[in-house]
Motif scaffolding. Sequence first.
Motif, PDB file in Angstrom:
ATOM      1  N   ASP A   1     -59.255   2.255  -2.721  1.00 25.57           N
ATOM      2  CA  ASP A   1     -58.480   1.536  -3.817  1.00 25.57           C
ATOM      3  C   ASP A   1     -57.126   1.943  -3.902  1.00 25.57           C
ATOM      4  N   TRP A   2     -56.286   0.998  -3.243  1.00 26.16           N
ATOM      5  CA  TRP A   2     -54.904   1.373  -3.492  1.00 26.16           C
ATOM      6  C   TRP A   2     -54.137   0.296  -3.797  1.00 26.16           C
ATOM      7  N   GLU A   3     -52.757   0.441  -4.126  1.00 27.29           N
ATOM      8  CA  GLU A   3     -52.104  -0.733  -4.486  1.00 27.29           C
ATOM      9  C   GLU A   3     -50.629  -0.983  -3.779  1.00 27.29           C
ATOM     10  N   ASN A   4     -50.464  -2.053  -2.995  1.00 29.35           N
ATOM     11  CA  ASN A   4     -49.422  -2.192  -2.079  1.00 29.35           C
ATOM     12  C   ASN A   4     -48.081  -2.101  -2.954  1.00 29.35           C
ATOM     13  N   ILE A   5     -47.013  -1.422  -2.272  1.00 25.73           N
ATOM     14  CA  ILE A   5     -45.837  -1.684  -3.056  1.00 25.73           C
ATOM     15  C   ILE A   5     -44.789  -2.580  -2.396  1.00 25.73           C
ATOM     16  N   GLN A   6     -44.035  -3.421  -2.994  1.00 24.25           N
ATOM     17  CA  GLN A   6     -43.215  -4.217  -2.412  1.00 24.25           C
ATOM     18  C   GLN A   6     -42.103  -3.463  -1.495  1.00 24.25           C
ATOM     19  N   THR A   7     -41.662  -4.105  -0.558  1.00 21.44           N
ATOM     20  CA  THR A   7     -40.533  -3.528   0.385  1.00 21.44           C
ATOM     21  C   THR A   7     -39.343  -4.068  -0.110  1.00 21.44           C
ATOM     22  N   THR A   8     -38.090  -3.408   0.572  1.00 21.22           N
ATOM     23  CA  THR A   8     -36.854  -4.033   0.052  1.00 21.22           C
ATOM     24  C   THR A   8     -36.674  -5.550   0.682  1.00 21.22           C
ATOM     25  N   LYS A   9     -36.237  -6.094  -0.453  1.00 18.42           N
ATOM     26  CA  LYS A   9     -35.760  -7.579  -0.115  1.00 18.42           C
ATOM     27  C   LYS A   9     -34.457  -7.752   0.513  1.00 18.42           C
ATOM     28  N   SER A  10     -34.313  -9.089   1.041  1.00 20.75           N
ATOM     29  CA  SER A  10     -32.940  -9.257   1.807  1.00 20.75           C
ATOM     30  C   SER A  10     -31.673  -9.477   0.847  1.00 20.75           C
ATOM     31  N   TYR A  11     -32.019  -9.713  -0.304  1.00 22.84           N
ATOM     32  CA  TYR A  11     -30.935  -9.914  -1.221  1.00 22.84           C
ATOM     33  C   TYR A  11     -31.344  -9.431  -2.524  1.00 22.84           C
ATOM     34  N   GLY A  12     -30.505  -9.069  -3.558  1.00 19.92           N
ATOM     35  CA  GLY A  12     -30.782  -9.024  -5.124  1.00 19.92           C
ATOM     36  C   GLY A  12     -29.925  -9.676  -6.063  1.00 19.92           C
ATOM     37  N   VAL A  13     -30.369 -10.089  -6.982  1.00 18.99           N
ATOM     38  CA  VAL A  13     -29.363 -10.765  -7.967  1.00 18.99           C
ATOM     39  C   VAL A  13     -29.882 -10.351  -9.446  1.00 18.99           C
ATOM     40  N   GLY A  14     -28.766  -9.718 -10.128  1.00 20.05           N
ATOM     41  CA  GLY A  14     -28.840  -9.339 -11.622  1.00 20.05           C
ATOM     42  C   GLY A  14     -28.175 -10.258 -12.464  1.00 20.05           C
ATOM     43  N   ILE A  15     -28.779 -10.459 -13.520  1.00 19.18           N
ATOM     44  CA  ILE A  15     -27.904 -11.317 -14.626  1.00 19.18           C
ATOM     45  C   ILE A  15     -28.100 -10.487 -15.876  1.00 19.18           C
ATOM     46  N   ASP A  16     -26.881 -10.234 -16.602  1.00 17.64           N
ATOM     47  CA  ASP A  16     -26.679  -9.499 -17.907  1.00 17.64           C
ATOM     48  C   ASP A  16     -26.464 -10.597 -18.756  1.00 17.64           C
ATOM     49  N   THR A  17     -27.171 -10.944 -19.909  1.00 15.26           N
ATOM     50  CA  THR A  17     -26.957 -12.145 -20.680  1.00 15.26           C
ATOM     51  C   THR A  17     -26.561 -11.737 -21.969  1.00 15.26           C
ATOM     52  N   HIS A  18     -25.504 -12.708 -22.580  1.00 17.45           N
ATOM     53  CA  HIS A  18     -25.161 -12.636 -23.733  1.00 17.45           C
ATOM     54  C   HIS A  18     -24.991 -14.097 -24.392  1.00 17.45           C
ATOM     55  N   ARG A  19     -24.534 -14.110 -25.651  1.00 23.71           N
ATOM     56  CA  ARG A  19     -24.339 -15.484 -26.032  1.00 23.71           C
ATOM     57  C   ARG A  19     -23.281 -16.377 -25.409  1.00 23.71           C
ATOM     58  N   ASP A  20     -22.216 -15.760 -25.005  1.00 18.57           N
ATOM     59  CA  ASP A  20     -20.823 -16.670 -24.755  1.00 18.57           C
ATOM     60  C   ASP A  20     -20.881 -16.496 -23.171  1.00 18.57           C
ATOM     61  N   PHE A  21     -21.292 -15.502 -22.555  1.00 20.02           N
ATOM     62  CA  PHE A  21     -21.191 -15.504 -21.361  1.00 20.02           C
ATOM     63  C   PHE A  21     -22.334 -14.535 -20.466  1.00 20.02           C
ATOM     64  N   ILE A  22     -22.451 -14.709 -19.078  1.00 14.34           N
ATOM     65  CA  ILE A  22     -23.298 -13.900 -18.364  1.00 14.34           C
ATOM     66  C   ILE A  22     -22.527 -13.079 -17.268  1.00 14.34           C
ATOM     67  N   GLN A  23     -22.907 -12.027 -17.036  1.00 13.85           N
ATOM     68  CA  GLN A  23     -22.336 -11.288 -15.608  1.00 13.85           C
ATOM     69  C   GLN A  23     -23.447 -11.294 -14.745  1.00 13.85           C
ATOM     70  N   VAL A  24     -22.978 -11.940 -13.734  1.00 11.58           N
ATOM     71  CA  VAL A  24     -23.745 -11.859 -12.592  1.00 11.58           C
ATOM     72  C   VAL A  24     -23.381 -10.948 -11.156  1.00 11.58           C
ATOM     73  N   CYS A  25     -24.234 -10.106 -10.698  1.00 19.79           N
ATOM     74  CA  CYS A  25     -24.105  -9.302  -9.458  1.00 19.79           C
ATOM     75  C   CYS A  25     -24.968  -9.773  -8.445  1.00 19.79           C
ATOM     76  N   VAL A  26     -24.541  -9.898  -7.335  1.00 20.25           N
ATOM     77  CA  VAL A  26     -25.402 -10.483  -6.120  1.00 20.25           C
ATOM     78  C   VAL A  26     -25.142  -9.280  -4.853  1.00 20.25           C
ATOM     79  N   LEU A  27     -26.163  -8.684  -4.694  1.00 17.94           N
ATOM     80  CA  LEU A  27     -26.044  -7.538  -3.400  1.00 17.94           C
ATOM     81  C   LEU A  27     -26.634  -8.496  -2.262  1.00 17.94           C
ATOM     82  N   VAL A  28     -26.131  -8.128  -1.242  1.00 10.92           N
ATOM     83  CA  VAL A  28     -26.628  -8.806   0.091  1.00 10.92           C
ATOM     84  C   VAL A  28     -26.392  -7.673   1.291  1.00 10.92           C
TER      85      VAL A  28
END
Length: 483
Positions: A20-47
């Motif tokens: 009984d084990w759990e599979n761990i996801q491997t590293t993906k080919s890209y990553g996107v992070g979004i920090d949210t606010h009322r007036d704007f968002i800060q977007v970071c893309v890793l490729v």
Amino acid sequence: MKQTAEKDACVELEEETGRDWENIQTTKSYGVGIDTHRDFIQVCVLVKYDQDVRKFEKTIYTSWYELNEAKDWIFSIIAKESKPVPSDILPLHYSIESTGTYHLPIIKAIGGNPSIVNPLLASPSRRKTDVLDAKLLAYQNMTGLWPESFIVSDEIQELRLMFAQRQYHKHEQLRISNQINNYILRFGHTVGRLGSVTKSKVVRPIVEDMINGNLDLENYCPTGIPEDVKELFNDLYKQYDEHKQQETKYMTMATEKAKNMKWETSDGVFVQGNELIKNLCTVPGIGETTAVVWLSNIITPKRFPNSKAISAYCGLDPSLKVSAGKVTSTVKRGGNKSLHYSLSLAGSIVLRSRSNNFGVWGYNLYKSTGKWKKAVNAVARKICVGLYYVNLQNIPFSFEKYRCYEKRTVMNIDIDSLISIMPEMKRFKNKLFENQIFNTEDLSTLYYEGRLKDIRGLGKSFFSLVKDFIFNQKKYQSLFENK
């Protein structure tokens, strides 16, 4: 030799644990992070670019036009700046902070498969800036740290808004009721002790007669209610009645909408709401209101891998901390507040009525532990599990698969023989004989039927002993045979 021994130990451990084990996801080919606010968002893309990981950042305002441009910018960065170009760009995956409701328009504009993350979990670093938060979210997305979130449809949002408005009017009723009671106390009137000044069919007429001058004040404070504030009380009662009417209106609207919707059960099967709600109401303690609250929050039972997960979501899992295989803390998680409240209320009603197996089982638990809230939570958890399986299978509720339904067989010996193997029962002997209980079979029957509660003088110690005897038959059979 050492390596061979370690290998054999690992094989043996795998056999014991049933692999009984759990599979761990491997590293993906890209990553996107979004920090949210009322007036704007800060977007970071890793490729990925060969063996390197490149970072691209952008600040975007939250108008609908610019949010759509943000989506195009993310796709263009992933497609043009990656080497090799990833084949799994669609559907777009990204991690985004859950900041109030400001993240919802962003998800609607960008689409894809977002991972909505609590800000307290997403950025625990000491130094906090929008750029760092977005970068950390992108990294977490690239490593697959957070699972994809379930996105609520517009139809479910409509249903939830109806409930939110209903809850608002309900809270306003409580506020006004407390306000009226507070005001009449200032003039020496304590009739609020007899019941609610707004709901009680006895107390409210007294206060209204007092306001209208139609009450004989012989048994009340002689000052009555001053003439100059009588209109204030009339306005408060008018507001209360309006909120009561609005609460009923929105509850009716929510119920009708839920009945007319299609709801997913198991294996992608969709059933009509009125049929599903009818089956949910067969669970002990559940009425239409609680059934609709359940559906509006759960949406589909397929969101949860098992009944334990859904119990935790409802705040009914007592195993908050587990160490060395043992529960070290029974403080419950917060869970979904509306579901936790509704199911706890249902559990309390079932426990007080004791008209079914859940109620009797919960009451026996209460009597053996002396903890009412623990028993209510345990009954609420059983109700939650029942709702889960009824929702999953769209069938009426049945007690047949619950252990509390199954009456355990006990060895039938007289009370004197029971005392010989369980000396602690001696002090209850006279009380048992007075109530015509002469053997363990009668004792067990009364325990399962919940009729032991009618015998005065049998408390926590007695119920603990009876429970121990019924559920540890091998132990007491061995003691009786070796006596």
